[in-house]
Design a protein around this motif. Structure first.
Motif, mmCIF file in Angstrom:
data_model
loop_
_atom_site.group_PDB
_atom_site.id
_atom_site.type_symbol
_atom_site.label_atom_id
_atom_site.label_comp_id
_atom_site.label_asym_id
_atom_site.label_seq_id
_atom_site.Cartn_x
_atom_site.Cartn_y
_atom_site.Cartn_z
ATOM 1 N N SER A 155 73.761 -75.149 19.914
ATOM 2 C CA SER A 155 72.837 -74.207 19.291
ATOM 3 C C SER A 155 72.560 -73.082 20.282
ATOM 4 O O SER A 155 71.754 -73.238 21.198
ATOM 5 N N LEU A 156 73.219 -71.966 20.096
ATOM 6 C CA LEU A 156 73.117 -70.861 21.039
ATOM 7 C C LEU A 156 71.968 -69.923 20.700
ATOM 8 O O LEU A 156 71.726 -68.965 21.428
ATOM 9 N N GLU A 157 71.265 -70.208 19.615
ATOM 10 C CA GLU A 157 70.168 -69.345 19.178
ATOM 11 C C GLU A 157 68.845 -70.092 19.039
ATOM 12 O O GLU A 157 67.787 -69.591 19.418
ATOM 13 N N PHE A 187 83.146 -76.660 13.860
ATOM 14 C CA PHE A 187 82.574 -75.755 12.858
ATOM 15 C C PHE A 187 81.949 -74.578 13.604
ATOM 16 O O PHE A 187 81.047 -74.752 14.426
ATOM 17 N N LEU A 188 82.423 -73.378 13.308
ATOM 18 C CA LEU A 188 81.941 -72.176 13.983
ATOM 19 C C LEU A 188 81.240 -71.270 12.985
ATOM 20 O O LEU A 188 81.834 -70.851 11.990
ATOM 21 N N LEU A 189 79.958 -70.970 13.248
ATOM 22 C CA LEU A 189 79.220 -70.062 12.385
ATOM 23 C C LEU A 189 79.497 -68.626 12.809
ATOM 24 O O LEU A 189 79.511 -68.311 14.004
ATOM 25 N N GLN A 190 79.723 -67.767 11.819
ATOM 26 C CA GLN A 190 80.064 -66.375 12.093
ATOM 27 C C GLN A 190 79.276 -65.461 11.166
ATOM 28 O O GLN A 190 79.139 -65.722 9.974
ATOM 29 N N ILE A 248 81.933 -80.889 16.141
ATOM 30 C CA ILE A 248 81.177 -79.952 16.973
ATOM 31 C C ILE A 248 80.751 -78.775 16.106
ATOM 32 O O ILE A 248 81.555 -78.213 15.355
ATOM 33 N N PHE A 249 79.483 -78.405 16.218
ATOM 34 C CA PHE A 249 78.944 -77.256 15.482
ATOM 35 C C PHE A 249 78.508 -76.200 16.485
ATOM 36 O O PHE A 249 77.684 -76.482 17.365
ATOM 37 N N VAL A 250 79.061 -75.005 16.368
ATOM 38 C CA VAL A 250 78.733 -73.905 17.283
ATOM 39 C C VAL A 250 78.019 -72.816 16.491
ATOM 40 O O VAL A 250 78.578 -72.208 15.586
ATOM 41 N N ASP A 251 76.770 -72.557 16.852
ATOM 42 C CA ASP A 251 75.919 -71.606 16.127
ATOM 43 C C ASP A 251 75.357 -70.563 17.114
ATOM 44 O O ASP A 251 74.391 -70.843 17.802
ATOM 45 N N HIS A 252 75.903 -69.390 17.152
ATOM 46 C CA HIS A 252 77.029 -68.826 16.467
ATOM 47 C C HIS A 252 77.742 -67.878 17.415
ATOM 48 O O HIS A 252 77.297 -67.680 18.560
ATOM 49 N N THR A 253 78.837 -67.248 17.023
ATOM 50 C CA THR A 253 79.625 -66.425 17.941
ATOM 51 C C THR A 253 78.826 -65.267 18.527
ATOM 52 O O THR A 253 79.084 -64.836 19.652
#
Length: 244
Positions: A26-28, A142-145, A103-108
């Motif tokens: 969670s990058l945000e 899973f990459l959120l964009q 893996i869930f990456v939120d977001h680019t």
């Protein structure tokens, strides 16, 4: 991003139920807020109530907190990592936790770009790195964009592949691209607006924009904002997928 992240919470819970570990990058959003959303979904407690410290069903709440108290759920919430930092910490987790399968990456938009080349090329490097990790470790990423603002000017606001913001190679690298659409978001009465937190269920669409090994189409589902989750429409109807 709230609506988009609801898909992550829905998929993450299903993964843990299937005994497959989950890493959320969670990058945000802080880890505490991520956990609150996960508990709201699992316990069917209103997210608004949980934010106020209110719990309606203590047994379900305690079951949910126990469900997520597992080594198979890892949440990182350090924002703006560089591509190298993100890659290093994901691989470190995978080496120590072989049961991590999603893996869930939120977001680019929250990954620090170095500015050495064009932004779309750098974002393409992100997608290429994540795809390599997915293949090397035989897992799903899973990459959120974010989408381009141009979508707002169209009459039909359902997302298209061309709406991916600075997509670079994301469209090419991805095996599956999903777009989310909720008509009520665009048609809400701003003078008499009912918060999504208060609505029992709204119609939503999960649009399969790309499917490398299958068909594209639209799944008509229900979205329950107060529980931060997608469900079968009206609970009694099966999810309907319209293939193109």
């Amino acid at each position: 991003m709230y609506f988009t992240f609801a898909l992550d919470t829905t998929l993450a819970i299903q993964s843990i139920e299937d005994k497959k570990g989950v890493l959320i990058e969670s990058l945000e959003m802080p880890a505490k807020k991520i956990m609150t959303r996960l508990i709201a979904t699992r316990a069917e407690e209103s997210l608004n109530d949980l934010k106020k410290g209110l719990v309606k069903n203590r047994n379900r709440f305690e079951e949910a907190t126990g469900f997520f108290g597992t080594d198979d759920l890892i949440i990182h919430d350090k924002s703006y990592p560089t591509l190298t930092e993100l890659q290093s910490r994901i691989k470190a987790v995978l080496r120590k936790n072989p049961n991590i399968k999603n893996i869930f990456v939120d977001h680019t938009g929250k990954i620090q770009l170095l500015g050495k080349t064009r932004e779309d090329i750098e974002i393409g490097q992100i997608s290429a790195m994540l795809k390599k990790i997915a293949r090397d470790y035989n897992i799903r990423v899973f990459l959120l964009q974010q989408l381009n603002r141009a979508l707002e000017t169209r009459e039909n606001k359902r997302p298209k592949l061309s709406d991916l913001k600075n997509s670079g190679n994301i469209e090419e690298d991805a095996d599956i691209v999903l777009g989310l659409y909720r008509e009520s978001y665009y048609k809400q009465n701003k003078e008499n607006n009912v918060s999504m937190y208060e609505k029992a269920q709204e119609a939503a669409e999960i649009i399969i924009l790309k499917n490398r090994d299958g068909k594209t189409g639209t799944a008509h589902v229900g979205f329950e904002g107060k529980y931060v989750r997608f469900v079968e429409k009206e609970a009694t109807e099966p999810i309907v997928v319209e293939f193109e």
